[in-house]
Write a protein that holds these residues in place. Structure first.
Motif, PDB file in Angstrom:
ATOM      1  N   GLY A 163      15.945  15.098  81.303  1.00  0.00           N
ATOM      2  CA  GLY A 163      14.603  15.637  81.150  1.00  0.00           C
ATOM      3  C   GLY A 163      14.161  15.864  79.710  1.00  0.00           C
ATOM      4  O   GLY A 163      13.017  16.221  79.467  1.00  0.00           O
ATOM      5  N   ALA A 164      15.049  15.646  78.750  1.00  0.00           N
ATOM      6  CA  ALA A 164      14.716  15.854  77.339  1.00  0.00           C
ATOM      7  C   ALA A 164      14.110  14.595  76.737  1.00  0.00           C
ATOM      8  O   ALA A 164      14.268  13.493  77.261  1.00  0.00           O
ATOM      9  N   LYS A 165      13.438  14.763  75.607  1.00  0.00           N
ATOM     10  CA  LYS A 165      12.911  13.631  74.858  1.00  0.00           C
ATOM     11  C   LYS A 165      14.067  12.916  74.156  1.00  0.00           C
ATOM     12  O   LYS A 165      15.067  13.535  73.800  1.00  0.00           O
ATOM     13  N   GLU A 166      13.869  11.618  73.939  1.00  0.00           N
ATOM     14  CA  GLU A 166      14.881  10.863  73.199  1.00  0.00           C
ATOM     15  C   GLU A 166      14.967  11.368  71.768  1.00  0.00           C
ATOM     16  O   GLU A 166      13.960  11.760  71.171  1.00  0.00           O
ATOM     17  N   MET A 167      16.175  11.319  71.238  1.00  0.00           N
ATOM     18  CA  MET A 167      16.436  11.702  69.858  1.00  0.00           C
ATOM     19  C   MET A 167      17.213  10.564  69.213  1.00  0.00           C
ATOM     20  O   MET A 167      17.690   9.660  69.894  1.00  0.00           O
ATOM     21  N   LEU A 168      17.338  10.608  67.902  1.00  0.00           N
ATOM     22  CA  LEU A 168      18.063   9.569  67.171  1.00  0.00           C
ATOM     23  C   LEU A 168      19.483  10.018  66.875  1.00  0.00           C
ATOM     24  O   LEU A 168      19.700  11.132  66.389  1.00  0.00           O
ATOM     25  N   VAL A 169      20.442   9.143  67.136  1.00  0.00           N
ATOM     26  CA  VAL A 169      21.846   9.443  66.885  1.00  0.00           C
ATOM     27  C   VAL A 169      22.134   9.192  65.403  1.00  0.00           C
ATOM     28  O   VAL A 169      21.918   8.079  64.903  1.00  0.00           O
ATOM     29  N   LEU A 170      22.599  10.192  64.706  1.00  0.00           N
ATOM     30  CA  LEU A 170      22.976  10.049  63.301  1.00  0.00           C
ATOM     31  C   LEU A 170      24.466   9.755  63.245  1.00  0.00           C
ATOM     32  O   LEU A 170      25.288  10.642  63.459  1.00  0.00           O
ATOM     33  N   ASP A 171      24.789   8.504  62.994  1.00  0.00           N
ATOM     34  CA  ASP A 171      26.192   8.081  62.976  1.00  0.00           C
ATOM     35  C   ASP A 171      26.873   8.321  61.634  1.00  0.00           C
ATOM     36  O   ASP A 171      28.044   8.642  61.581  1.00  0.00           O
ATOM     37  N   ASN A 172      26.137   8.135  60.535  1.00  0.00           N
ATOM     38  CA  ASN A 172      26.740   8.244  59.213  1.00  0.00           C
ATOM     39  C   ASN A 172      26.606   9.670  58.682  1.00  0.00           C
ATOM     40  O   ASN A 172      25.635   9.998  58.009  1.00  0.00           O
ATOM     41  N   LEU A 173      27.591  10.471  58.992  1.00  0.00           N
ATOM     42  CA  LEU A 173      27.577  11.866  58.528  1.00  0.00           C
ATOM     43  C   LEU A 173      28.326  12.042  57.217  1.00  0.00           C
ATOM     44  O   LEU A 173      28.342  13.133  56.658  1.00  0.00           O
ATOM     45  N   ASP A 174      28.940  11.005  56.726  1.00  0.00           N
ATOM     46  CA  ASP A 174      29.747  11.126  55.518  1.00  0.00           C
ATOM     47  C   ASP A 174      28.927  11.105  54.234  1.00  0.00           C
ATOM     48  O   ASP A 174      29.377  11.598  53.208  1.00  0.00           O
TER      49      ASP A 174
END
Length: 106
Positions: A67-78
Motif C-alpha cells: 500500500g506504500a508509494k514506490e521509493m528508490l533503492v540506494l545501493d551505493n552507501l559507501d
C-alpha cells in the motif's frame, strides 16, 4: 522481515546528519529533521523527489510495504560525499516537518 540494527547503524554512520525513528520493525530516516526515506528489509529506500530521480537514474524502484508509494533503492552507501550531496539536494524539495520531531540517533 525486520531490518537489523547493524544495517541501521551503518546507514547512520554514512552521514552524521541522519537520524532514525523506529516504526513497526523498520525505521524512518530523517535528514535535518525532514523525512528522506526509510530502512526496509535491510535496504535504504529514498523518497522519489526530483533530485533523487536525477541522481539515481538507474536505481531500482521498490515498495517498502503493501500500500506504500514506490521509493528508490540506494545501493551505493559507501560514497559518503555523494550521499551528502544527494540528501542536501533532496532537502530543498521536501516538505517541512509537521511538528513531530525525529528522535536522536537510534
Amino acid at each position: 522481515m525486520a531490518s537489523s540494527k547493524e544495517f541501521l547503524n551503518f546507514v547512520l554512520e554514512q552521514c552524521s546528519e541522519l537520524t532514525a525513528r523506529p516504526m513497526m520493525g523498520e525505521y524512518v530516516i530523517y535528514f535535518r529533521g525532514k523525512v528522506v526515506g526509510g530502512i526496509y528489509d535491510n535496504r535504504f529506500l529514498l523518497k522519489q523527489s526530483a533530485a533523487a530521480k536525477t541522481f539515481l537514474k538507474s536505481a531500482e524502484a521498490a515498495v517498502p510495504y503493501k500500500g506504500a508509494k514506490e521509493m528508490l533503492v540506494l545501493d551505493n552507501l559507501d560514497d559518503r560525499e555523494l550521499l551528502k550531496y544527494l540528501l542536501e539536494a533532496m532537502y530543498e524539495e521536501l516538505p517541512e516537518p509537521s511538528g513531530a520531531k525525529p528522535k536522536s540517533r537510534a
